[in-house]
Design a protein around this motif. Structure first.
Motif, PDB file in Angstrom:
ATOM      1  N   ASP A 130      77.062 119.726  88.853  1.00  0.00           N
ATOM      2  CA  ASP A 130      75.695 119.911  88.363  1.00  0.00           C
ATOM      3  C   ASP A 130      74.718 119.012  89.117  1.00  0.00           C
ATOM      4  N   ILE A 131      75.115 117.785  89.411  1.00  0.00           N
ATOM      5  CA  ILE A 131      74.246 116.899  90.191  1.00  0.00           C
ATOM      6  C   ILE A 131      73.968 117.502  91.563  1.00  0.00           C
ATOM      7  N   VAL A 132      75.001 118.061  92.199  1.00  0.00           N
ATOM      8  CA  VAL A 132      74.811 118.709  93.502  1.00  0.00           C
ATOM      9  C   VAL A 132      73.810 119.861  93.380  1.00  0.00           C
ATOM     10  N   ALA A 133      73.984 120.687  92.337  1.00  0.00           N
ATOM     11  CA  ALA A 133      73.101 121.844  92.156  1.00  0.00           C
ATOM     12  C   ALA A 133      71.653 121.417  91.950  1.00  0.00           C
ATOM     13  N   MET A 134      71.435 120.406  91.131  1.00  0.00           N
ATOM     14  CA  MET A 134      70.062 119.972  90.841  1.00  0.00           C
ATOM     15  C   MET A 134      69.458 119.178  91.990  1.00  0.00           C
ATOM     16  N   LEU A 135      70.252 118.313  92.616  1.00  0.00           N
ATOM     17  CA  LEU A 135      69.734 117.472  93.702  1.00  0.00           C
ATOM     18  C   LEU A 135      69.262 118.301  94.888  1.00  0.00           C
ATOM     19  N   PHE A 136      70.031 119.315  95.247  1.00  0.00           N
ATOM     20  CA  PHE A 136      69.724 120.056  96.470  1.00  0.00           C
ATOM     21  C   PHE A 136      68.889 121.313  96.251  1.00  0.00           C
ATOM     22  N   ALA A 137      68.676 121.721  94.987  1.00  0.00           N
ATOM     23  CA  ALA A 137      67.979 123.005  94.827  1.00  0.00           C
ATOM     24  C   ALA A 137      67.070 123.079  93.617  1.00  0.00           C
ATOM     25  N   TRP A 138      66.726 121.952  92.986  1.00  0.00           N
ATOM     26  CA  TRP A 138      65.769 122.046  91.882  1.00  0.00           C
ATOM     27  C   TRP A 138      64.394 122.297  92.481  1.00  0.00           C
ATOM     28  N   PRO A 139      63.714 123.396  92.103  1.00  0.00           N
ATOM     29  CA  PRO A 139      62.548 123.836  92.864  1.00  0.00           C
ATOM     30  C   PRO A 139      61.173 123.480  92.312  1.00  0.00           C
ATOM     31  N   GLN A 140      61.080 122.871  91.121  1.00  0.00           N
ATOM     32  CA  GLN A 140      59.784 122.761  90.466  1.00  0.00           C
ATOM     33  C   GLN A 140      58.758 121.953  91.259  1.00  0.00           C
ATOM     34  N   ALA A 141      59.206 120.992  92.066  1.00  0.00           N
ATOM     35  CA  ALA A 141      58.260 120.155  92.801  1.00  0.00           C
ATOM     36  C   ALA A 141      57.413 120.956  93.789  1.00  0.00           C
ATOM     37  N   VAL A 142      57.896 122.125  94.214  1.00  0.00           N
ATOM     38  CA  VAL A 142      57.147 122.907  95.216  1.00  0.00           C
ATOM     39  C   VAL A 142      56.285 123.989  94.587  1.00  0.00           C
ATOM     40  N   ARG A 145      65.093 115.473  88.197  1.00  0.00           N
ATOM     41  CA  ARG A 145      64.114 114.512  88.694  1.00  0.00           C
ATOM     42  C   ARG A 145      64.464 114.060  90.102  1.00  0.00           C
ATOM     43  N   LEU A 146      65.752 113.853  90.385  1.00  0.00           N
ATOM     44  CA  LEU A 146      66.171 113.546  91.747  1.00  0.00           C
ATOM     45  C   LEU A 146      65.911 114.740  92.662  1.00  0.00           C
ATOM     46  N   GLY A 147      66.137 115.936  92.123  1.00  0.00           N
ATOM     47  CA  GLY A 147      65.871 117.141  92.907  1.00  0.00           C
ATOM     48  C   GLY A 147      64.404 117.290  93.255  1.00  0.00           C
ATOM     49  N   ASP A 148      63.523 116.944  92.313  1.00  0.00           N
ATOM     50  CA  ASP A 148      62.091 116.979  92.592  1.00  0.00           C
ATOM     51  C   ASP A 148      61.733 116.048  93.744  1.00  0.00           C
ATOM     52  N   LEU A 149      62.340 114.869  93.753  1.00  0.00           N
ATOM     53  CA  LEU A 149      62.062 113.895  94.811  1.00  0.00           C
ATOM     54  C   LEU A 149      62.491 114.440  96.174  1.00  0.00           C
ATOM     55  N   ARG A 150      63.693 114.999  96.232  1.00  0.00           N
ATOM     56  CA  ARG A 150      64.190 115.545  97.495  1.00  0.00           C
ATOM     57  C   ARG A 150      63.344 116.717  97.962  1.00  0.00           C
ATOM     58  N   ALA A 151      63.082 117.655  97.058  1.00  0.00           N
ATOM     59  CA  ALA A 151      62.327 118.851  97.430  1.00  0.00           C
ATOM     60  C   ALA A 151      60.909 118.494  97.873  1.00  0.00           C
ATOM     61  N   TRP A 162      65.734 126.683 101.281  1.00  0.00           N
ATOM     62  CA  TRP A 162      66.906 127.437 101.731  1.00  0.00           C
ATOM     63  C   TRP A 162      68.007 126.522 102.253  1.00  0.00           C
ATOM     64  N   THR A 163      67.641 125.379 102.836  1.00  0.00           N
ATOM     65  CA  THR A 163      68.690 124.456 103.294  1.00  0.00           C
ATOM     66  C   THR A 163      69.467 123.885 102.112  1.00  0.00           C
ATOM     67  N   GLY A 164      68.750 123.583 101.023  1.00  0.00           N
ATOM     68  CA  GLY A 164      69.441 123.093  99.839  1.00  0.00           C
ATOM     69  C   GLY A 164      70.376 124.122  99.255  1.00  0.00           C
ATOM     70  N   GLY A 165      69.944 125.377  99.241  1.00  0.00           N
ATOM     71  CA  GLY A 165      70.807 126.444  98.744  1.00  0.00           C
ATOM     72  C   GLY A 165      72.078 126.591  99.559  1.00  0.00           C
ATOM     73  N   VAL A 166      71.951 126.470 100.870  1.00  0.00           N
ATOM     74  CA  VAL A 166      73.127 126.559 101.744  1.00  0.00           C
ATOM     75  C   VAL A 166      74.101 125.420 101.445  1.00  0.00           C
ATOM     76  N   VAL A 167      73.572 124.204 101.277  1.00  0.00           N
ATOM     77  CA  VAL A 167      74.429 123.058 100.964  1.00  0.00           C
ATOM     78  C   VAL A 167      75.222 123.314  99.683  1.00  0.00           C
ATOM     79  N   ILE A 168      74.581 123.903  98.687  1.00  0.00           N
ATOM     80  CA  ILE A 168      75.250 124.141  97.403  1.00  0.00           C
ATOM     81  C   ILE A 168      76.380 125.157  97.538  1.00  0.00           C
ATOM     82  N   VAL A 169      76.120 126.262  98.222  1.00  0.00           N
ATOM     83  CA  VAL A 169      77.156 127.279  98.384  1.00  0.00           C
ATOM     84  C   VAL A 169      78.365 126.702  99.103  1.00  0.00           C
TER      85      VAL A 169
END
Length: 432
Positions: free
Chosen positions: A251-263, A380-386, A400-407
């Motif tokens: 779940d941390i991987v999913a949120m860190l690399f692809a949480w989209p709300q910041a954009v 919240r970490l995902g917002d920072l990264r995005a 899209w790069t975050g989505g690739v990392v997750i898959v």
């Protein structure tokens, strides 16, 4: 388990096999679960309204978006601290009693928020203190409620019970901000907080009707030192349980690399600026998908290979975020977000069920406490990264790069941690 109010809960009876996609409502046949479910229902709308009202009031008082951001941290810190301590406390005392205490505390605090708004106190410090208390009470209440579910419904109905609760939460996530916006727009900030206070007051009455929910072997006394040691013991236990540990890691991987709300704000002002209410649609997209999946989640309660389905659901999340990052129109972007929300809903239901089934009863509170912290902190970490990547390379690349990392990461987990990929609910239920 029995209660003079609710009667016996059929813990030992094997669940009847069901077919179809409709939301599995069998747990609602158990009176004690009906009370838990009703408690979630009556409090979720008000909680979501308060999440809108507090930032609005802070900005109205200060005119500072920075202080609005600080308010989020004010809420996050007690959520992390008391999420962990609350889980440990929930493993040492009667869980009905703990839910009652925290529900009373939340009702009183929400009422005080309404009072300060009604009196026009305009005091940021008071607002921050009350916000911290609301967050702390919720951080203890939620893992306690989740840890009690297996004892209330029996192991066979745990996924269905989680799906019901998470579905009604999604309704609150969609309806709460909309209703709060209407009331605030009419100058009724006071009433916005009152809804939350009334919801918790009703929850107190519902919890009082529950049977006792003691933890086998627990001392029944709460000491701060023991609670802290309990948190540490929980992490030691977690380190020896790769399946449970991975429910948090994925779940941390999913949120860190692809949480989209910041954009979302950037997209609403640039690429989708000509679309009506583009910001609202972007924020609603994930919740719409989660709600639809919740309403058609009957199949989820029949999943035995829960680990494999979790990895598949998170891979769907990642693939949908790839599509979101490449979307050239608002409708396709929202569709991708909805698909992502559906995947996240399946993942959340099954990960919570895995924690409830694979952890022994005297560890369930602590595991649910960690679950609450991860669910709150990951985005919240995902917002920072995005936000950082979008500023440097653009929204599309950030997503899209975050989505690739997750898959790719989910494929790696399947190979590197076969115990997670092979996890079966039926086997876990027999060993706990």
């Amino acid at each position: 388990m029995s209660s003079p109010v609710d009667g016996p809960a059929p813990q030992e009876a094997p669940p009847r096999r069901r077919r179809g996609w409709a939301l599995d409502t069998r747990p609602l046949a158990i009176p004690a679960y009906r009370r838990l479910f009703a408690g979630v229902t009556v409090t979720m709308l008000g909680q979501q309204m308060t999440l809108v009202a507090v930032p609005f009031q802070v900005y109205a008082l200060t005119g500072s978006s920075f202080l609005v951001g600080v308010t989020s941290v004010v809420a996050l810190v007690p959520l992390v601290v008391f999420g962990l301590l609350g889980g440990a406390i929930a493993d040492t005392m009667d869980r009905r009693r703990l839910m009652l205490i925290t529900s009373v505390g939340a009702a009183v605090t929400s009422a005080l928020l309404a009072v300060q708004a009604g009196l026009g106190m305009d005091n940021l410090a008071v607002l921050w203190v009350l916000t911290a208390f609301v967050s702390a009470f919720a951080a203890v209440n939620q893992p306690t409620r989740s840890a009690a579910i297996p004892a209330v419904v029996g192991t066979g109905l745990v996924p269905a019970a989680n799906a019901l609760a998470m579905t009604v939460r999604q309704i609150g996530v969609i309806a709460g901000p909309l209703l709060a916006g209407v009331l605030i727009g009419q100058g009724e900030l006071f009433l916005t907080y009152v809804v939350d206070a009334v919801g918790f007051a009703v929850a107190v009455w519902l919890v009082r009707g529950l049977p006792a929910l003691p933890v086998a072997g627990a001392a029944g006394r709460v000491r701060v030192g023991a609670a802290v040691r309990g948190v540490l013991d929980g992490f030691v236990f977690l380190r020896t349980q790769p399946v449970l540990l991975m429910t948090f890691v994925v779940d941390i991987v999913a949120m860190l690399f692809a949480w989209p709300q910041a954009v979302f704000p950037q997209l609403s002002l640039t690429e989708f600026s000509g679309e009506a209410n583009s910001l609202g649609w972007l924020y609603a997209g994930i919740s719409i998908g989660s709600l639809v999946m919740g309403l058609t989640s009957g199949w989820v309660s029949r999943v035995d290979r829960q680990g494999a389905v979790v990895l598949g659901a998170i891979a769907v999340w990642g693939a949908a975020i790839i599509g979101f990052g490449l979307a050239g129109s608002l409708w396709f972007a929202v569709l991708c977000l909805a698909v992502a929300g559906a995947g996240d809903m399946v993942s959340a239901v099954l990960r919570s069920s895995m924690l409830q089934l694979a952890a022994p009863d005297d560890m369930r509170g602590r595991m649910q406490g960690v679950f609450i912290v991860v669910v709150a902190g990951g985005p919240r970490l995902g917002d920072l990264r995005a936000g950082a990547l979008a500023s440097a390379f653009g929204v599309s690349v950030a997503m899209w790069t975050g989505g690739v990392v997750i898959v790719v990461a989910m494929a790696v987990v399947a190979v590197a941690v076969p115990s997670f990929w092979l996890f079966r609910a039926s086997q876990a239920a027999r060993t706990t």
